[in-house]
Enzyme design. Structure first.
Site, PDB file in Angstrom:
ATOM      1  N   ASP A 130      41.178  32.314  35.465  1.00  0.00           N
ATOM      2  CA  ASP A 130      41.766  33.586  35.036  1.00  0.00           C
ATOM      3  C   ASP A 130      41.078  33.919  33.718  1.00  0.00           C
ATOM      4  O   ASP A 130      41.403  33.363  32.678  1.00  0.00           O
ATOM      5  CB  ASP A 130      43.281  33.414  34.853  1.00  0.00           C
ATOM      6  N   LYS A 189      36.548  41.596  27.443  1.00  0.00           N
ATOM      7  CA  LYS A 189      36.897  42.097  28.763  1.00  0.00           C
ATOM      8  C   LYS A 189      37.063  43.620  28.750  1.00  0.00           C
ATOM      9  O   LYS A 189      36.914  44.269  29.778  1.00  0.00           O
ATOM     10  CB  LYS A 189      38.202  41.441  29.215  1.00  0.00           C
ATOM     11  N   GLU A 243      43.938  39.886  40.051  1.00  0.00           N
ATOM     12  CA  GLU A 243      44.943  39.060  39.370  1.00  0.00           C
ATOM     13  C   GLU A 243      46.322  39.159  40.026  1.00  0.00           C
ATOM     14  O   GLU A 243      46.951  38.127  40.272  1.00  0.00           O
ATOM     15  CB  GLU A 243      45.005  39.442  37.886  1.00  0.00           C
ATOM     16  N   ASP A 290      52.179  43.362  36.241  1.00  0.00           N
ATOM     17  CA  ASP A 290      51.197  42.598  35.466  1.00  0.00           C
ATOM     18  C   ASP A 290      50.842  43.346  34.184  1.00  0.00           C
ATOM     19  O   ASP A 290      50.074  44.301  34.201  1.00  0.00           O
ATOM     20  CB  ASP A 290      49.952  42.375  36.341  1.00  0.00           C
TER      21      ASP A 290
END
Lengths: 180, 540
Positions: B18, B79, B180, B202
């Site tokens: 992850d 990211k 994810e 999420d």
């Protein structure tokens, strides 16, 4: 080590279906009758997915077989999606009666402009195009050409304006020629 | 039944990573169970890289510590940049907040530089990947060669490709780019006999995603996914930064946000205070010597923050998540009450306010028995197990049916876009379109590709272009080329082309803006291996 029975069965299935995938209807690919209920469509798809999803064959190294599997599986998933949507299914059934085995998703929503104005992005360009079309329809070609000129100054690359300008130019020339 | 030792991998599992905005987690299936690999006793690995003046490269915890004193040479939140063209709004917004230097490289790529080194975003992420790979290898005592890496469901084609590149640069074969939320669902449902609909809420450091799935007989079908790419825990940190800075401004008439040294310290402190406020109602404290006043006199930042005041300040951000929920549930054809279980993912969901609002929205409390920080890596490890060729399919039969998060279109006449791939269509998928030449003897056709649902091409995100090359010479319109667009199970676009009349395969090349070419990836991989930054592999 010999190819296992599952892979063997898969290769046979690919050889049968892949060459004429386009001749198979969604119903045939999902193995369901044409009056199948939505719930049964899902059940059939889950069964196919469990058996045929490319992830089920991580050891399939033959590139060509893999590509064929992806093509067929993708088509089965497409069938599930279309047949699960009541409106699309009606449209698909109509097409199928005329021999179209695949639902043309883009067709219904073809993105062509509904009128010339819609294809312009600049507000001023749109306004002058509107005036140009009004002038043309009223027979005022010079007024139309002038307004088109304004419109083009705001959106120079617009194809619709270029085409219209060419048409009006031609008509203007025709008038000039006729007058002599 | 003993599994034969395969020629490569030598028994090492496919690890699940992850790769988060703030932290990364690495796990794998070991003897039928998920094992999370720690660095010492720490299971969360900060996604940070710092270049030290002595020439060494600090990674993860060491880098985060270093950021306090050297923010300009420490890369974090990478990211937010990965796979985005330099001039995109996402990158420009991010740059405004990041203390390190970001410039534009070839093919509109983002470049990060510090201490004379210039790297692409995937190359920086690769250093983090290399570190977590190393943690796994140290625990397993085996070299690891393959990985499943997760990305937000909202990631576009270029962001997925860039994440895959990060894994490759770190010397890994990336077996799957996994969403994810789907990974979280897999961790939740694997091995259980379920027949239900679940929502994965999420809320991570950088983005918010909401995904609705149906789980039945170990088939995980994503019904719809969506979210807000400009909303994450980082934004909530900044609200807290503002609360702290505004207080200081009132008292000392000095804006800490304008201070190059104080501001990064404030950001780090804000994140810690935010986490504290999830556990306690009030946080009192001070940051020593945040700035120096007249005559070099140090000034401390004293603060008194209540959860109530903070919640009032961030309520608007939390509300935004439910707009996305409304939209996704509508696509799935469900009401909030039609969801059987709600799973929380991401550190931001630890906030009591978030949990309360989620419970109100869905009419049920979210699951409390799942670790939101680790659940994604767990799912990635499970998927790694399912993709291992040595695993018998009967033993491991969970199957993911994921979707394309965005529509994909191509430019047609008049500034319009023809939607080739519908949003939320299942993967892998294939669609075909026919193109023809518009000039005599035209040997090359270029087709613009975009992502988004708008009818107008310009209102979508331009993704790149498709080139058809070496076409046979003929009068215009006589050549008809059938192009098959394929989106694979990683969510990455490929194209192939065929001459309709002759059946001949034609060359079709997709070039995506802001991404590395295969050659660049190979070069970066070689460079990383040489520098040893991608984690030295102990030979077996």
């Amino acid at each position: 080590m010999a190819t296992d029975a599952r892979t063997e069965a898969l290769l046979q299935y690919l050889a049968e279906v892949a060459p004429d995938l386009d001749l198979h209807s969604y119903y045939q690919l999902l193995d369901v009758p044409e009056d199948v209920s939505p719930d049964a469509v899902r059940a059939a798809f889950y069964q196919k997915a469990a058996a045929l999803h490319p992830d089920r064959f991580p050891g399939l190294t033959d590139r060509r077989a893999h590509d064929q599997l992806v093509s067929i599986y993708a088509r089965i998933a497409e069938g599930y999606r279309i047949l699960s949507d009541a409106r699309k299914r009606v449209a698909y059934d109509q097409g199928l009666a005329e021999g179209r085995t695949r639902f043309a998703e883009g067709e219904r929503e073809k993105k062509g402009p509904r009128n010339p104005e819609e294809s312009l992005t600049n507000e001023q360009a749109r306004k002058f195009l509107r005036l140009a079309l009004q002038a043309r329809d009223a027979g005022d070609l010079k007024g139309a050409a002038m307004n088109l000129g304004f419109a083009r100054s705001f959106e120079p690359g617009a194809e619709v304006l270029t085409m219209l300008a060419a048409q009006i130019d031609e008509k203007l020339k025709g008038q000039a020629g006729g007058g002599q | 039944m003993a599994a034969p030792a395969s020629e490569k991998g030598s028994g090492a599992p496919i690890i699940g990573i992850d790769l988060g905005t703030t932290n990364s987690v690495v796990a794998a299936m070991v003897a039928g169970k998920v094992q999370v690999f720690a660095d010492g006793d720490r299971r969360l690995h900060p996604s940070e890289v710092s270049f030290h003046p002595n020439g060494s490269t600090l990674v993860c915890h060491a880098a985060r510590k270093r950021r306090l004193v050297d923010p300009r040479s420490t890369f974090f939140s990478v990211k937010r940049l990965v796979g985005q063209p330099f001039r995109s709004p996402a990158v420009q917004t991010a740059i405004a907040r990041l203390p390190y230097r970001v410039t534009e490289g070839a093919n509109e790529q983002v470049q990060l530089s510090a201490r004379g080194k210039v790297l692409t975003a995937p190359a920086i992420s690769a250093i983090v990947v290399g570190h977590v790979k190393h943690c796994a290898e140290a625990a397993l005592q085996l070299p690891v060669r393959q990985a499943v890496i997760t990305v937000p469901a909202n990631f576009n084609d270029a962001q997925r490709a860039a994440t895959k590149a990060a894994g490759q640069i770190a010397g890994l074969e990336v077996r799957r780019i996994l969403n994810e939320p789907t990974a979280a669902a897999l961790a939740y449902g694997v091995g259980r006999q379920l027949d239900q609909t679940v929502a994965i809420y999420d809320f991570g450091g950088g983005t918010f995603d909401i995904t609705v799935l149906r789980i039945k007989d170990q088939i995980f079908e994503v019904l719809a996914t969506g979210g807000d790419t400009f909303l994450g825990g980082d934004d909530l940190d900044l609200v807290l930064v503002d609360l702290l800075a505004d207080g200081f401004l009132r008292e000392h008439r000095y804006d800490l946000r304008e201070d190059e040294i104080a501001h990064p310290r404030l950001v780090v402190a804000a994140e810690q205070i935010k986490c504290r406020l999830s556990d306690v109602e009030v946080v009192d404290g001070e940051i020593k010597e945040i700035v120096h006043g007249e005559g070099g006199r140090p000034i401390d930042l004293a603060f008194h923050l209540t959860r109530e005041a903070y919640e009032a300040a961030i309520a608007g951000y939390v509300d935004r998540t439910f707009w996305a929920c409304d939209e996704v549930l509508q696509i799935a054809g469900l009401a909030p009450s039609g969801v059987d279980d709600v799973i929380l993912v991401g550190g931001t969901t630890r906030m009591p306010l978030v949990r309360r609002r989620v419970a109100e929205y869905f009419g049920r409390a979210p699951r409390a028995d799942i670790n939101p920080d680790e659940v994604v890596a767990w799912g990635a490890a499970v998927q790694g197990g399912a993709l291992a060729p040595t695993t018998a399919p009967q033993a491991f039969n969970s199957l993911l049916l994921d979707v394309a998060p965005r529509a994909l279109g191509i430019a047609v006449a008049g500034g319009y876009a023809d939607t080739v791939v519908q949003r939320n269509a299942q993967l892998p998928l294939e669609q075909t379109r026919i193109f023809s030449t518009s000039a005599d003897n035209q040997e090359r056709v270029l087709i613009q590709i975009c992502q988004g649902e708008s009818r107008r091409f310009s209102e979508n995100t331009p993704l790149g272009q498709l080139a058809l090359d070496g076409l046979p010479r003929a009068r215009r319109g006589e050549i008809k080329i059938e192009v098959t667009f394929q989106i694979d199970t990683d969510g990455i676009l490929h194209a192939r082309a065929r001459d309709v009349a002759t059946g001949r395969e034609e060359r079709a090349t997709v070039t995506v803006r802001g991404t590395m070419s295969q050659e660049e990836i190979a070069a970066a991989r070689a460079a990383a291996a040489a520098a040893g930054t991608a984690g030295a592999v102990t030979p077996a």
